[in-house]
Scaffold this motif. Sequence first.
Motif, short mmCIF file in Angstrom:
data_model
loop_
_atom_site.label_atom_id
_atom_site.label_comp_id
_atom_site.label_asym_id
_atom_site.label_seq_id
_atom_site.Cartn_x
_atom_site.Cartn_y
_atom_site.Cartn_z
N VAL A 308 0.89 -1.36 -0.02
CA VAL A 308 0.00 0.18 0.08
C VAL A 308 1.04 1.25 0.05
N LEU A 309 1.86 1.27 0.92
CA LEU A 309 2.68 2.41 0.81
C LEU A 309 3.48 2.62 -0.29
N LEU A 310 4.01 1.47 -1.14
CA LEU A 310 4.51 1.85 -2.54
C LEU A 310 3.45 2.23 -3.40
N SER A 311 2.29 1.67 -3.49
CA SER A 311 1.23 2.38 -4.47
C SER A 311 1.10 3.78 -4.35
N ARG A 312 1.34 4.21 -2.84
CA ARG A 312 1.21 5.69 -2.85
C ARG A 312 2.05 6.50 -3.49
N MET A 313 2.96 5.97 -4.15
CA MET A 313 4.06 6.89 -4.75
C MET A 313 3.49 7.68 -5.77
N GLN A 314 2.47 7.22 -6.39
CA GLN A 314 1.70 8.05 -7.41
C GLN A 314 1.01 9.42 -6.99
N ASP A 315 0.73 9.38 -5.28
CA ASP A 315 0.03 10.51 -4.87
C ASP A 315 0.83 12.02 -5.08
N SER A 316 2.04 11.73 -4.97
CA SER A 316 2.60 13.08 -4.92
C SER A 316 3.98 13.32 -5.88
N CYS A 317 4.12 12.19 -6.59
CA CYS A 317 5.49 11.78 -7.50
C CYS A 317 4.82 11.82 -9.00
N ASP A 318 5.38 12.86 -9.62
CA ASP A 318 4.92 12.75 -11.19
C ASP A 318 6.02 11.88 -11.84
N PRO A 319 5.47 11.12 -12.85
CA PRO A 319 6.11 10.25 -13.56
C PRO A 319 7.21 10.86 -14.35
N ASP A 320 6.83 11.86 -15.14
CA ASP A 320 7.71 12.60 -15.93
C ASP A 320 8.89 13.64 -15.25
N THR A 321 8.42 14.00 -14.25
CA THR A 321 9.43 14.75 -13.23
C THR A 321 10.48 14.01 -12.87
N VAL A 492 9.54 3.06 -17.88
CA VAL A 492 9.14 2.64 -19.18
C VAL A 492 8.17 3.36 -20.05
N HIS A 493 7.14 4.00 -19.21
CA HIS A 493 6.11 5.00 -20.25
C HIS A 493 6.94 6.42 -20.55
N PRO A 494 7.50 6.97 -19.30
CA PRO A 494 8.17 8.13 -19.78
C PRO A 494 9.17 8.00 -20.88
N ALA A 495 10.14 6.81 -20.65
CA ALA A 495 11.00 6.90 -21.75
C ALA A 495 10.39 6.38 -23.22
N ARG A 496 9.26 6.01 -23.41
CA ARG A 496 8.77 5.72 -24.58
C ARG A 496 8.17 7.09 -25.14
N ARG A 497 7.68 7.82 -24.14
CA ARG A 497 6.89 9.07 -24.50
C ARG A 497 7.93 10.02 -25.26
N GLY A 498 9.02 10.24 -24.54
CA GLY A 498 10.20 11.03 -25.07
C GLY A 498 9.98 12.10 -24.12
N PRO A 499 11.12 13.23 -24.17
CA PRO A 499 11.04 14.25 -23.32
C PRO A 499 9.98 15.43 -23.49
N GLU A 507 8.25 14.40 -34.49
CA GLU A 507 9.58 14.27 -33.35
C GLU A 507 9.18 13.20 -32.34
N GLN A 508 7.88 13.54 -31.88
CA GLN A 508 7.65 12.37 -30.92
C GLN A 508 7.63 11.03 -31.27
N LYS A 509 7.23 10.88 -32.51
CA LYS A 509 7.18 9.41 -33.15
C LYS A 509 8.46 8.97 -33.40
N GLN A 510 9.54 10.03 -33.90
CA GLN A 510 10.84 9.46 -34.07
C GLN A 510 11.30 8.99 -32.69
N LYS A 511 11.20 9.81 -31.75
CA LYS A 511 12.02 9.73 -30.26
C LYS A 511 11.32 8.10 -29.91
N GLN A 512 10.01 7.95 -30.02
CA GLN A 512 9.60 6.75 -29.43
C GLN A 512 10.12 5.64 -30.26
N THR A 513 10.43 5.60 -31.79
CA THR A 513 10.83 4.61 -32.44
C THR A 513 12.35 4.28 -32.13
N GLN A 514 13.06 5.53 -31.73
CA GLN A 514 14.58 5.25 -31.15
C GLN A 514 14.58 4.70 -30.11
#
Length: 548
Positions: A308-321, A492-499, A507-514
């Motif tokens: 439960v504590l681990l699942s609360r990571m998403q409460d205040s930590c933004d994945p992209d940040t 995984v998701h931020p890496a595939r979405r790109g900066p 550009e987004q598509k190229q970054k995802q392919t890369q």
Amino acid sequence: MGSRSLLAGAGQLMKKGGTLPSQTTDRLDTSTLAAADFDVDVRSGFLPPEQPLTRLPGPTFDVQNLEFGDPQPSLWECMLDWAKSIPLTFSSQYSDAAQSAAAQKWRNAIRAMPVTSLTEADMGHIKTVRRACVVLAFLSHFYMHAQIDVGQYETDPDKARSATQDAISKIPWSNLYGLRDSAAYAESYGEYVNKLPSGLAIPFVAVSERLGLPPVLTYATTVLWNWTLKDASKGLTPSNMEIKEMFTNTGSESHFFLTSLLIELQGVEALTLMRISLNEAFAVDKLAEERITCYLKELANVIRKLTVLLSRMQDSCDPDTFYWDIRPWFKTGDATFTESNKSRVPGWILEGVSSERSLWTGPSAGQSTLIHALDLFLDVDHARIKRQPSDVSSGQTNSDSTFMERMQLYMPSHHRAFLRHLQHGISTEPVCGPPKDNGADAEWSDHPIRALVLQCQWSGPNHPLVHAYDEALRALRALRDEHMRIAVQYIVHPARRGPRDIKSSEEQKQKQTQTQDEDVIRGTGGTDLVNFLRVCRKNTTDAMSHFT
């Protein structure tokens, strides 16, 4: 004195915070699993029982004017204060000229900083050494990653060359002349890349060796010793603890480290249940079976609390940040590269210490002694040599076992000793379980808990202790499921979405392919992240009496 009375008496000494006298017995003492010998406290587990030191003692230095005077370790605190006040950004990416100049001045000061060390007396004070290690770890990573990006994060020579040319093109022509800006010019050609100045490297190695750690940022320096109490009178409670040092000073970074901190605090319950279960395991009677059954059920509940504590990571930590702003500061020598004989080679050079390149990896949840302890207590076999795996056709290797062993190198030495004792120092008479339904050889085990489970299996799979053991393992597997979900969401998701600053959809598509074409996405510990977590989950399943 019999084994059980010896264990009970030792447990009383442990509760008082004492250490155990050497005694001759045919069974090793398990109650020391929470004793001072292993730096494990009955109140705080692997966390220090008292608030860590928040600042090294000593005078304040006028570091911005390079007035180092008679250098003392408090100089490091002043340099860290300065770094945070700028504030520094990863790869020296500034839109404000004044901030860029201040960062350049700070990097120059780090290179000019004289070598100073803790005194012999200070080296004897564990709180002082730990604080010094935290400060030097953050300073070192601030310095290495606040430098200009000249391709040090690229393995590909062409990409590195392009990054260097881009950095040079941004230098005003005035910087080519005059000594005042010569350091900026040298930085843009990568002169200081991957070189930790001796003013940091020498003391960092010294305090790290004192603690049994490598000279890099670790789980210990970001979590275990990196907290303070909001109100000292209220003690160790979840709502009263906060993170001390950060790279970005964001709510996301604070919550990221705090989540691990609270998991460690909750884990104290698990350590207590492990200790009393091992004490009972040597009695080998009906009452011991009943008690251990209760303890295993309680342990399953504690592991659920961790989930439960681990699942609360998403409460205040933004994945992209986390992925784009926080995680890059964790990189170490294995993730940064320089030119050598026309090829890209990884590693940091610790000036004044060694000419060999340091290839340590960054901090990782895999460096948590608590999770390793749960695996060892429940006899999860990451080496896959003890029992038949549930999926023999998977073709997986025991690379996850190698990783788990390597992560122990990043733990404080006392905690490594704790795990060695739990893995190799505690055993019972080998017990053989009943024949397998699939015709495989019956399992033998000298692991105290596993052996008792095998013994109870002769009564059938519905024996209460067998069921409780599997329940604890199912809870641990669910914790790993949550870890995998968090890893996918935050890496995984931020890496595939790109900066986030990519403008066009093309550009987004190229970054995802890369990203998909490059090597597998790796965790901060350097593993093939998703595959590693999957294999750990399977190993947890394989430890169950039935593969469910």
